[in-house]
Design a protein around this motif. Sequence first.
Motif, PDB file in Angstrom:
ATOM      1  N   ALA A   1      60.448  60.716 -55.260  1.00 15.65           N
ATOM      2  CA  ALA A   1      61.621  60.648 -55.678  1.00 15.65           C
ATOM      3  C   ALA A   1      62.480  61.825 -54.815  1.00 15.65           C
ATOM      4  CB  ALA A   1      62.135  60.884 -57.106  1.00 15.65           C
ATOM      5  N   PRO A   2      63.549  61.538 -54.477  1.00 19.57           N
ATOM      6  CA  PRO A   2      64.443  62.511 -53.631  1.00 19.57           C
ATOM      7  C   PRO A   2      64.772  63.586 -54.404  1.00 19.57           C
ATOM      8  CG  PRO A   2      65.295  60.338 -53.164  1.00 19.57           C
ATOM      9  CD  PRO A   2      64.290  60.237 -54.323  1.00 19.57           C
ATOM     10  N   ALA A   3      64.963  64.825 -53.742  1.00 17.04           N
ATOM     11  CA  ALA A   3      65.679  65.914 -54.722  1.00 17.04           C
ATOM     12  C   ALA A   3      67.068  65.506 -55.165  1.00 17.04           C
ATOM     13  CB  ALA A   3      65.712  67.281 -53.759  1.00 17.04           C
ATOM     14  N   VAL A   4      67.317  66.066 -56.097  1.00 17.21           N
ATOM     15  CA  VAL A   4      68.550  65.910 -56.876  1.00 17.21           C
ATOM     16  C   VAL A   4      69.835  66.105 -56.000  1.00 17.21           C
ATOM     17  CG1 VAL A   4      70.363  66.441 -58.955  1.00 17.21           C
ATOM     18  CG2 VAL A   4      67.760  66.095 -59.139  1.00 17.21           C
ATOM     19  N   ASP A   5      69.833  67.293 -55.280  1.00 14.05           N
ATOM     20  CA  ASP A   5      70.615  67.908 -54.405  1.00 14.05           C
ATOM     21  C   ASP A   5      70.744  67.195 -52.992  1.00 14.05           C
ATOM     22  OD1 ASP A   5      68.415  69.206 -53.586  1.00 14.05           O
ATOM     23  OD2 ASP A   5      69.375  71.109 -53.450  1.00 14.05           O
ATOM     24  N   SER A   6      69.664  66.426 -52.694  1.00  8.88           N
ATOM     25  CA  SER A   6      69.272  65.789 -51.359  1.00  8.88           C
ATOM     26  C   SER A   6      69.086  64.257 -51.685  1.00  8.88           C
ATOM     27  CB  SER A   6      68.201  66.365 -50.417  1.00  8.88           C
ATOM     28  OG  SER A   6      68.693  67.717 -50.366  1.00  8.88           O
ATOM     29  N   ALA A   7      69.723  63.472 -52.248  1.00  7.16           N
ATOM     30  CA  ALA A   7      69.569  62.108 -52.963  1.00  7.16           C
ATOM     31  C   ALA A   7      69.143  61.243 -51.621  1.00  7.16           C
ATOM     32  CB  ALA A   7      70.641  61.901 -53.619  1.00  7.16           C
ATOM     33  N   SER A   8      69.676  61.430 -50.530  1.00  5.77           N
ATOM     34  CA  SER A   8      69.617  60.548 -49.326  1.00  5.77           C
ATOM     35  C   SER A   8      68.712  61.130 -48.239  1.00  5.77           C
ATOM     36  CB  SER A   8      70.832  59.992 -48.715  1.00  5.77           C
ATOM     37  OG  SER A   8      71.397  61.090 -48.252  1.00  5.77           O
ATOM     38  N   LYS A   9      67.750  62.118 -48.705  1.00  3.25           N
ATOM     39  CA  LYS A   9      66.716  62.485 -47.680  1.00  3.25           C
ATOM     40  C   LYS A   9      65.276  62.739 -48.226  1.00  3.25           C
ATOM     41  CE  LYS A   9      70.241  65.759 -45.998  1.00  3.25           C
ATOM     42  NZ  LYS A   9      70.281  67.506 -45.667  1.00  3.25           N
ATOM     43  N   GLY A  10      64.332  62.346 -47.131  1.00  2.00           N
ATOM     44  CA  GLY A  10      63.117  62.373 -47.582  1.00  2.00           C
ATOM     45  C   GLY A  10      62.489  64.013 -47.425  1.00  2.00           C
ATOM     46  N   TYR A  11      61.398  64.165 -47.235  1.00  2.00           N
ATOM     47  CA  TYR A  11      60.380  65.553 -47.047  1.00  2.00           C
ATOM     48  C   TYR A  11      59.652  65.355 -45.823  1.00  2.00           C
ATOM     49  CZ  TYR A  11      61.790  65.387 -52.342  1.00  2.00           C
ATOM     50  OH  TYR A  11      62.331  65.161 -53.169  1.00  2.00           O
ATOM     51  N   ILE A  12      59.618  66.658 -45.027  1.00  2.00           N
ATOM     52  CA  ILE A  12      58.586  67.068 -44.228  1.00  2.00           C
ATOM     53  C   ILE A  12      57.977  68.165 -44.618  1.00  2.00           C
ATOM     54  CG2 ILE A  12      58.118  66.811 -41.829  1.00  2.00           C
ATOM     55  CD1 ILE A  12      60.884  65.727 -41.358  1.00  2.00           C
ATOM     56  N   VAL A  13      56.615  68.346 -44.686  1.00  2.00           N
ATOM     57  CA  VAL A  13      55.704  69.300 -45.291  1.00  2.00           C
ATOM     58  C   VAL A  13      54.872  69.692 -44.124  1.00  2.00           C
ATOM     59  CG1 VAL A  13      54.729  70.333 -46.974  1.00  2.00           C
ATOM     60  CG2 VAL A  13      56.427  68.505 -47.632  1.00  2.00           C
TER      61      VAL A  13
ATOM     62  N   LEU B   1      56.295  63.252 -45.572  1.00  2.00           N
ATOM     63  CA  LEU B   1      55.454  63.476 -44.630  1.00  2.00           C
ATOM     64  C   LEU B   1      54.650  64.502 -44.795  1.00  2.00           C
ATOM     65  CD1 LEU B   1      57.638  61.963 -41.853  1.00  2.00           C
ATOM     66  CD2 LEU B   1      55.805  60.721 -43.223  1.00  2.00           C
ATOM     67  N   TYR B   2      53.318  64.637 -44.997  1.00  2.00           N
ATOM     68  CA  TYR B   2      52.594  65.670 -45.141  1.00  2.00           C
ATOM     69  C   TYR B   2      51.740  65.978 -43.810  1.00  2.00           C
ATOM     70  CZ  TYR B   2      53.232  65.825 -50.167  1.00  2.00           C
ATOM     71  OH  TYR B   2      53.657  65.906 -51.176  1.00  2.00           O
ATOM     72  N   CYS B   3      52.139  67.212 -43.021  1.00  2.00           N
ATOM     73  CA  CYS B   3      51.831  67.241 -41.701  1.00  2.00           C
ATOM     74  C   CYS B   3      50.828  68.328 -41.571  1.00  2.00           C
ATOM     75  CB  CYS B   3      52.898  67.404 -40.731  1.00  2.00           C
ATOM     76  SG  CYS B   3      54.129  66.217 -40.653  1.00  2.00           S
ATOM     77  N   ASP B   4      49.412  68.058 -41.407  1.00  2.00           N
ATOM     78  CA  ASP B   4      48.385  69.101 -41.738  1.00  2.00           C
ATOM     79  C   ASP B   4      47.993  69.265 -40.219  1.00  2.00           C
ATOM     80  OD1 ASP B   4      48.359  69.452 -44.565  1.00  2.00           O
ATOM     81  OD2 ASP B   4      47.525  67.790 -44.751  1.00  2.00           O
TER      82      ASP B   4
END
Length: 280
Positions: free
Chosen positions: A72-84, A139-142
């Motif tokens: 689920a997107p973060a509450v303050d970034s509802a239209s964004k994914g994540y890159i870790v 996206l988990y980038c190891d």
Amino acid sequence: FSICSRTVEPLEYYRRFLKENCRPDGRELGEFRTTTVNIGKCLCSITTADGSALVKLGNTTVICGVKAELAAPAVDSASKGYIVPNVELPSLCAERFRSGPPGEEAQAASQFIADVIENSQMIVKEDLCIASGKLAWVLYCDIICLDYDGNLLDASVFALLAALKNVQLPLVTINEETGLSEVNLKQKNPLIIRKHPVATSFAIFDDTLLIVDPTAEEEDLATGTVTIVTDEEGRLCSVHKPGGSPLTGAKLQDCITRAITRHKEVKKLIDKVIKSVTPK
């Protein structure tokens, strides 16, 4: 030049070579080590990753695996994914590293990679959103160093870019009746890469002399290092200089000019490899 002088007085040993505009490994001051990249199935190493790449810069060897998950997107970034991004320097890659929690160098490298992703806009986080406020890709980038011989940042950025260009994401929709996500593994699309950042690192000797693509020994003897990140338009994405000798404006401009030239070489190499692994 005797082996003894290299062991007893390594800096003086190096200076003798640098005065002749060359280095102990035979390279010129502006010459990069042999660079190779293998992508995806060529690796036969990370079968569980959604995208992977192995980059060798001389002896320095880095592998990157990208794993895509739904969240689920973060509450303050509802239209964004994540890159870790996460950089690992295990004890097997060099004697200087120890097992256990990430050391200072690994943490600094992870933060550098995160900054490059953000500043270059290589991936726009809105592109990772599937349904605003409901579902997005993570996206988990190891990035794992298998053999450390200097210039970790250049190899890491290259491996990350190559691995991301190898990612194929399945089509995901949300069933309006049940509200549940449905994944179609038969229909996959490549990740949208907006920009192609490439890092170019320099070691500074005796406060004035610049050499590219330093080895671990050269980094240890240098009075400073600087990494320049540019994209395919020649735009400056990042300048990473962790202390050490200051650089004049002219020297910095020289680094940027060389980084732009290096970008073209790396981009050409990655395009050639991707073309070779893309099904006809």
